[in-house]
Design an enzyme around this catalytic site. Structure first.
Site, PDB file in Angstrom:
ATOM      1  N   ASP A 106       0.868  -1.169   0.000  1.00 16.25           N
ATOM      2  CA  ASP A 106       0.000   0.000   0.000  1.00 16.25           C
ATOM      3  C   ASP A 106       0.909   1.224   0.000  1.00 16.25           C
ATOM      4  OD1 ASP A 106      -2.318   1.600   0.277  1.00 16.25           O
ATOM      5  OD2 ASP A 106      -2.065   1.615   2.446  1.00 16.25           O
ATOM      6  N   ASP A 143      -0.213   5.029   1.038  1.00 17.53           N
ATOM      7  CA  ASP A 143      -0.480   5.941   2.157  1.00 17.53           C
ATOM      8  C   ASP A 143      -0.469   5.204   3.486  1.00 17.53           C
ATOM      9  OD1 ASP A 143      -1.049   8.344   0.541  1.00 17.53           O
ATOM     10  OD2 ASP A 143      -2.746   7.153  -0.170  1.00 17.53           O
TER      11      ASP A 143
END
Length: 537
Positions: free
Chosen positions: A121, A123
């Site tokens: 991922d 963020d």
């Protein structure tokens, strides 16, 4: 959530009474109420032990902590055909972990070289935020939306930013105007009405002696069942740092409604719908380019104010992973324009070089469960094109898509069948990045939880994450929270940052000192939890 292209998140273990004492502690708005008859469902039918809930889990042989149980190992000659997973058992209980995690009564171990594919991922994982600046900005932008677009009194803007009210993982009970903190078994540990802390008596008068709400119980049983539909109009689970400030905005707006026109019995608050509209406005991907989002405008003006630069050790480690033959992918809910802004600030202008595939606006968790097509991306204009990608190729940047096709493409690059290409995913959103890919697909996952950094006493954002009101993210008194249970059940490991993992060569084991997967150490709040005597009676 719809933020940055995320699907809107909402707001999950067997019924057991508490055996420990819980800690307790003018311009009118537009109409915020609507008559609604409060329906009741048989809560007992909705409850199920977490281990029984997980299809990949075995039933405990006797009453042992479902989510924070002792990990054990049994060598087996049989692998499941599709997932290549191994089951381990002992006389204490049985629990599902992958073959790359060695189980003893004392620790979990993760060997990176066992994986062919590693995904990340963006963020909160490969990049981190200045939570002081980010939380304050989201809080003020959301309040401004309620005043300017939804008719709330300007007095709302004068309300102070009470950092102690903030915590990741809370739940919003929209109809009642309440904020909830849940136990590992979906019981309500603490609750506020607006910003006012409710007493135990008040909680039980609202939610019953079992301290349960049928919608959060349904979330506990199966988080994806509440992701859309009727439940999403009543409950919100605040799963990440983008969501976290909305709890305080929601609570302060409820306080204002109470002062001006408290709904009579039988009517619902409509504050959550207004806050949800605000979240959609500030995070919707269309509003990055058209300047309709004050959040995006501020991010574009000063990305260095909000986005921290990722340590170079992480980029070097990504390079080591690729040199060792692994295929790497970046999977983010952010649209390509916002992803480029934040990734450039954190990883540098050439951030794409670290990955074989980049997938933006992935609409997690649906990316793992739905056969959505990949859309082409104009990397110069940083925009999704209206054409589907007939084939996805290494080095490409795509939008939307699905795990089945991405997995097959990377397995083909290694001349393997997808069932033989093992994948590991790093992410901070426990439902989107850990629970869903592990339970519903063939992943293993590493959970990222910055809350683990609070124990070292040097974490710069302790005021944002160390709430005295709500207590620890991991446990309250002698009861583990919903999230520590989800983490220990579904994550291979839980670490405070990717930077910590980057200190370990891909050829070496990452050793956890406890059976629950928290590394480098068990949170202090879980060290003192008396699991059998406190939450198992």
């Amino acid at each position: 959530m719809l933020a940055l292209g995320r699907t809107a998140s909402l707001g999950a273990f067997s019924a057991t009474p508490f055996t420990c004492r819980l800690a307790v502690a003018s311009k009118k708005t537009k109409t915020k109420t609507n008559v609604h008859k409060q329906g009741r469902t048989d809560v007992s039918l909705l409850l199920r032990n977490l281990v029984n809930l997980a299809q990949n889990s075995m039933t405990l042989a006797k009453a042992a902590p479902a989510a924070v149980g002792i990990a054990t190992r049994e060598v087996t000659a049989h692998r499941q055909q599709q997932t290549s997973r191994r089951f381990h058992s002992s006389s204490v209980g049985k629990s599902r972990y992958s073959a790359s995690t060695i189980m003893t009564s004392y620790h979990k171990e993760l060997l990176l070289k066992d994986y062919d594919i590693v995904g990340f991922d963006l963020d909160g994982t490969l990049l981190r935020y200045n939570l002081r600046e980010m939380s304050a900005m989201i809080y003020h932008v959301l309040k401004q939306f309620l005043v300017e677009q939804k008719g709330y009194d300007k007095k709302l803007l004068a309300q102070p930013l009470n950092l102690d009210f903030l915590q990741k993982g809370l739940f919003l009970d929209g109809p009642r105007g309440n904020v909830l903190k849940l136990s590992n078994e979906a019981q309500i540990l603490k609750a506020t009405h607006g910003t006012r802390l409710l007493s135990d008596t008040e909680v039980e008068s609202i939610y019953g002696p079992d301290r349960r709400w049928d919608i959060t119980t349904a979330f506990y049983r199966d988080p994806l069942s509440t992701w859309n539909g009727a439940a999403s109009t009543q409950m919100r689970s605040l799963l990440d740092f983008f969501d976290m400030p909305s709890a305080l905005v929601f609570a302060q707006a409820v306080d204002q409604v109470d002062r001006e026109q408290k709904p009579p019995p039988g009517e619902e608050y409509q504050v959550w719908q207004d806050v949800q509209a605000g979240l959609m406005n500030i995070y919707s991907r269309e509003n990055f380019a058209n300047d309709q989002s004050l959040y995006f405008k501020r991010m574009r003006a000063e990305p260095e104010r909000y986005v921290l630069q990722t340590d170079t050790s992480v980029m070097n480690w990504l390079g080591e992973l690729r040199k060792s033959g692994k295929k790497l992918f970046l999977l983010t809910g952010s649209n390509v324009d916002f992803a480029n802004l934040t990734a450039t600030q954190a990883l540098g202008k050439d951030w794409r070089k670290y990955f074989d595939f980049v997938v933006t606006y992935a609409k997690k968790p649906g990316f793992f469960t739905i056969q959505r097509p990949f859309m082409q991306v104009d990397v110069e204009q940083l925009a999704e094109l209206p054409q589907e990608a007939e084939e996805i190729k290494a080095g490409g940047v795509y939008s939307q898509g699905n795990w089945h096709q991405l997995h097959a493409a990377m397995a083909s690059m290694m001349q393997k069948e997808p069932s033989k290409a093992k994948a590991l995913y790093f992410g901070d959103n426990i439902i989107q990045d850990v629970y869903t890919p592990v339970k519903h697909r063939d992943f293993d996952a590493v959970a990222i939880s910055e809350e683990l950094l609070l124990d070292d006493g040097k974490y710069p954002y302790a005021a944002e994450l160390n709430s005295q009101l709500w207590g620890s993210y991991f446990a309250l008194d002698c009861t583990p929270t919903l999230w520590s249970s989800f983490i220990s059940t579904y994550a291979q490991l839980c670490v405070p940052s990717v930077e910590q993992v980057a200190q370990t060569s891909p050829e070496k084991r990452i050793i956890c000192s406890n059976p629950y997967g928290f590394s480098p150490r068990l949170p202090k709040e879980l060290e003192t939890v008396q699991l059998e005597s406190c939450w198992r009676g």
